[in-house]
Design a protein around this motif. Structure first.
Motif, PDB file in Angstrom:
ATOM      1  N   PHE A 190       0.832  -1.196   0.000  1.00 28.62           N
ATOM      2  CA  PHE A 190       0.000   0.000   0.000  1.00 28.62           C
ATOM      3  C   PHE A 190       0.873   1.255   0.000  1.00 28.62           C
ATOM      4  O   PHE A 190       0.641   2.195  -0.778  1.00 28.62           O
ATOM      5  CB  PHE A 190      -0.915  -0.029   1.220  1.00 28.62           C
ATOM      6  N   ALA A 191       1.886   1.275   0.862  1.00 30.70           N
ATOM      7  CA  ALA A 191       2.754   2.448   0.975  1.00 30.70           C
ATOM      8  C   ALA A 191       3.560   2.677  -0.297  1.00 30.70           C
ATOM      9  O   ALA A 191       3.825   3.829  -0.668  1.00 30.70           O
ATOM     10  CB  ALA A 191       3.688   2.289   2.163  1.00 30.70           C
ATOM     11  N   GLU A 192       3.939   1.608  -0.984  1.00 30.76           N
ATOM     12  CA  GLU A 192       4.753   1.742  -2.194  1.00 30.76           C
ATOM     13  C   GLU A 192       3.915   2.092  -3.424  1.00 30.76           C
ATOM     14  O   GLU A 192       4.340   2.898  -4.256  1.00 30.76           O
ATOM     15  CB  GLU A 192       5.520   0.446  -2.450  1.00 30.76           C
ATOM     16  N   GLN A 193       2.744   1.492  -3.530  1.00 30.93           N
ATOM     17  CA  GLN A 193       1.929   1.682  -4.732  1.00 30.93           C
ATOM     18  C   GLN A 193       1.043   2.926  -4.667  1.00 30.93           C
ATOM     19  O   GLN A 193       0.770   3.543  -5.697  1.00 30.93           O
ATOM     20  CB  GLN A 193       1.051   0.442  -4.954  1.00 30.93           C
ATOM     21  N   PHE A 265      -9.059  -1.258   2.495  1.00 26.81           N
ATOM     22  CA  PHE A 265      -8.649  -0.321   3.549  1.00 26.81           C
ATOM     23  C   PHE A 265      -9.257   1.052   3.276  1.00 26.81           C
ATOM     24  O   PHE A 265      -9.802   1.714   4.172  1.00 26.81           O
ATOM     25  CB  PHE A 265      -7.124  -0.227   3.605  1.00 26.81           C
ATOM     26  N   GLN A 266      -9.190   1.477   2.015  1.00 23.82           N
ATOM     27  CA  GLN A 266      -9.761   2.772   1.656  1.00 23.82           C
ATOM     28  C   GLN A 266     -11.285   2.761   1.796  1.00 23.82           C
ATOM     29  O   GLN A 266     -11.890   3.736   2.252  1.00 23.82           O
ATOM     30  CB  GLN A 266      -9.368   3.139   0.225  1.00 23.82           C
ATOM     31  N   MET A 267     -11.928   1.636   1.430  1.00 27.07           N
ATOM     32  CA  MET A 267     -13.372   1.496   1.622  1.00 27.07           C
ATOM     33  C   MET A 267     -13.736   1.602   3.091  1.00 27.07           C
ATOM     34  O   MET A 267     -14.718   2.266   3.461  1.00 27.07           O
ATOM     35  CB  MET A 267     -13.838   0.137   1.075  1.00 27.07           C
ATOM     36  N   VAL A 305      -9.328  -6.253 -10.245  1.00 35.73           N
ATOM     37  CA  VAL A 305      -9.575  -5.367  -9.102  1.00 35.73           C
ATOM     38  C   VAL A 305      -9.907  -3.955  -9.586  1.00 35.73           C
ATOM     39  O   VAL A 305     -10.733  -3.250  -8.992  1.00 35.73           O
ATOM     40  CB  VAL A 305      -8.357  -5.350  -8.158  1.00 35.73           C
ATOM     41  N   LYS A 306      -9.306  -3.549 -10.684  1.00 31.64           N
ATOM     42  CA  LYS A 306      -9.533  -2.204 -11.210  1.00 31.64           C
ATOM     43  C   LYS A 306     -10.960  -2.006 -11.712  1.00 31.64           C
ATOM     44  O   LYS A 306     -11.396  -0.867 -11.906  1.00 31.64           O
ATOM     45  CB  LYS A 306      -8.533  -1.902 -12.316  1.00 31.64           C
ATOM     46  N   LEU A 313     -11.752   4.866  -5.486  1.00 35.74           N
ATOM     47  CA  LEU A 313     -11.292   5.525  -4.263  1.00 35.74           C
ATOM     48  C   LEU A 313      -9.778   5.682  -4.248  1.00 35.74           C
ATOM     49  O   LEU A 313      -9.246   6.592  -3.608  1.00 35.74           O
ATOM     50  CB  LEU A 313     -11.741   4.734  -3.035  1.00 35.74           C
ATOM     51  N   LEU A 314      -9.082   4.782  -4.944  1.00 34.50           N
ATOM     52  CA  LEU A 314      -7.625   4.845  -4.967  1.00 34.50           C
ATOM     53  C   LEU A 314      -7.121   5.907  -5.951  1.00 34.50           C
ATOM     54  O   LEU A 314      -5.939   6.238  -5.945  1.00 34.50           O
ATOM     55  CB  LEU A 314      -7.035   3.501  -5.354  1.00 34.50           C
ATOM     56  N   ALA A 315      -8.023   6.394  -6.794  1.00 32.32           N
ATOM     57  CA  ALA A 315      -7.614   7.365  -7.802  1.00 32.32           C
ATOM     58  C   ALA A 315      -7.892   8.788  -7.380  1.00 32.32           C
ATOM     59  O   ALA A 315      -7.602   9.733  -8.108  1.00 32.32           O
ATOM     60  CB  ALA A 315      -8.326   7.077  -9.124  1.00 32.32           C
ATOM     61  N   LYS A 316      -8.477   8.963  -6.172  1.00 36.46           N
ATOM     62  CA  LYS A 316      -8.842  10.320  -5.768  1.00 36.46           C
ATOM     63  C   LYS A 316      -7.627  11.117  -5.347  1.00 36.46           C
ATOM     64  O   LYS A 316      -6.566  10.576  -5.040  1.00 36.46           O
ATOM     65  CB  LYS A 316      -9.849  10.257  -4.626  1.00 36.46           C
TER      66      LYS A 316
END
Length: 316
Positions: A190-193, A265-267, A305-306, A313-316
């Motif tokens: 998560f921290a790297e991506q 996690f973001q959800m 997954v995409k 949420l990961l693209a915000k």
């Protein structure tokens, strides 16, 4: 009061404020069947996982009942087509009655060799407990600190500073238990991506936050644990509906579990803010997050997954 101070209060006092500074002495447990979720007087996570496990058992019972019904339906179709002939009146009636049942997709499709290999590799990762005596595990923990706090000095492996990341005590190794080493790998991934989102969650930068916040690192361990349970990854061949769909995602993405961890996690954090939750409500937030994720995995047009709506949420 700063957000750092608020987060520290989670480790320094219980709900009624009667006990102070005693959690750091908690020792790790050897049972790797469930994650270390902290003192039950303070943390809501242990009861949350108990309820999730009971729900899982009920869902599995329902699933097997439906699966048996589908096998009967398939047998009826075979009888109609082979014995009676699909062109006969009885054959057409039986075929029509069983063809479009509401649970016709419960049986798992045949897995491809690539899916088999990737599922096996993931299950092997899930079997690795965190071992604080192993150098590679110590190095991974240090790597997580450097990713979380690139401008700060690396503390000893036992230090009060680890509490700032959301570990329960001065020794993070006591918090892994059922989460295993994969939960640390998930946090590093998560921290790297998604470094910006990782830091926003770590530092609780989004939304109006409760005074009593969930602990970041321990919440991550719980996300990994709940995902593995939901996807039925302890089984040699996942049979839950979510597990069957997840195995299909492995065809497109070898790191589907790690990517799904980031999405989940973001959800969870989005649900947390929407519910204006406090840490005693982590139970409800995690269950509603799981329900939402199961619904999205059931969508027919999801092949990676995409494709999940929550991936946005990961693209915000």
């Amino acid at each position: 009061m700063t957000s750092k101070t608020l987060r520290r209060r989670l480790h320094h006092a219980d709900v009624d404020g009667k006990r102070h500074e005693h959690l750091e002495e908690a020792s790790g447990l050897d049972d790797l069947n469930e994650p270390l979720l902290g003192n039950p007087d303070i943390w809501p996570f242990e009861s949350a996982l108990a309820e999730i496990w009971n729900d899982e058992q009920r869902l599995q019972q329902l699933h097997w009942a439906l699966l048996f019904s589908q096998l009967i339906a398939q047998w009826a179709r075979w009888l109609a087509n082979i014995v009676l002939g699909s062109g006969s009146l009885i054959g057409r009636l039986l075929t029509s009655a069983t063809k479009n049942g509401p649970k016709s997709r419960l049986l798992a499709p045949t897995r491809t060799p690539l899916q088999e290999v990737r599922l096996k590799n993931l299950q092997q990762r899930l079997q690795v407990p965190f071992d604080g005596s192993r150098v590679e595990h110590q190095d991974a923990l240090k790597q997580l600190w450097r990713l979380a706090y690139p401008d700060r000095e690396l503390p000893p492996l036992k230090s009060e500073l680890w509490k700032e990341m959301g570990w329960q005590g001065a020794d993070p190794s006591t918090d892994f238990r059922g989460g295993g080493f994969i939960s640390l790998e998930n946090l590093i991934f998560f921290a790297e991506q998604y470094p910006e989102l990782f830091h926003r969650l770590l530092h609780k930068q989004d939304g109006s936050r409760a005074e009593w916040e969930y602990p970041f690192a321990v919440a991550g361990i719980n996300v990994s644990f709940v995902l593995a349970q939901m996807l039925d990854l302890q089984s040699a061949k996942p049979t839950s509906m979510a597990g069957i769909r997840f195995v299909q995602l492995l065809e497109e993405d070898e790191m589907a579990f790690d990517n799904l961890f980031c999405v989940t996690f973001q959800m969870m954090d989005a649900q947390w803010l929407a519910k204006r939750a406090s840490y005693m409500e982590f139970n409800d937030v995690m269950k509603s997050t799981r329900t939402q994720l199961e619904r999205e995995l059931a969508l027919e047009d999801v092949s990676s997954v995409k494709d999940l709506p929550a991936y946005n949420l990961l693209a915000k």
